[in-house]
Design an enzyme around this catalytic site. Sequence first.
Site, PDB file in Angstrom:
ATOM      1  N   LYS A   1       0.814  -1.223   0.000  1.00 50.44           N
ATOM      2  CA  LYS A   1       0.000   0.000   0.000  1.00 50.44           C
ATOM      3  C   LYS A   1       0.845   1.269   0.000  1.00 50.44           C
ATOM      4  CE  LYS A   1      -4.172  -1.883   2.021  1.00 50.44           C
ATOM      5  NZ  LYS A   1      -5.370  -1.478   2.732  1.00 50.44           N
TER       6      LYS A   1
ATOM      7  N   LYS B   1       2.347   2.713   2.398  1.00 54.50           N
ATOM      8  CA  LYS B   1       2.163   3.560   3.578  1.00 54.50           C
ATOM      9  C   LYS B   1       2.308   2.698   4.831  1.00 54.50           C
ATOM     10  CE  LYS B   1      -2.867   3.273   3.266  1.00 54.50           C
ATOM     11  NZ  LYS B   1      -4.093   3.999   2.982  1.00 54.50           N
TER      12      LYS B   1
END
Length: 141
Positions: free
Chosen positions: A50, A52
């Site tokens: 992702k 993040k």
Amino acid sequence: MMKKKYKRGYTTGVFDMFHIGHLNILKKAKEYCDFLIVGVTTDELCNQVKHKNPVIPFEERKEIVKAIKYVDMVVPQVNMDKISTHAKLQYDVVFVGSDWKGTKAWNEYEKAFKELGVDVIYLPYTIGISSSKLREKIVKL
């Protein structure tokens, strides 16, 4: 007590900033199986996939999910390969969010799981809530 269709179920998630949508997914999954295994995505995998970092560290997310009464076992999700996870955990149903239905990856998983005798059940997300939406709200505070 009503007999459930499946013995062992498996689902995964980051479960960052645990919210009612997470709880609804786990509750619904448990309605289908006697024993629910939940793969909690590690910080490293979340970052890799992702791009993040979760707000809540992996160990804390794992403990939160483990404390949910619908969850029987928690394992770290260290990769996206559900087939190798099945070889280790031997579940007979896998639960995934309905937003994955029809994607190339899950069309392929459906074929592979069918050969293994594993059903795929797509569960609906709770409308209006997600960890991403929570992040957006926090930024606006």
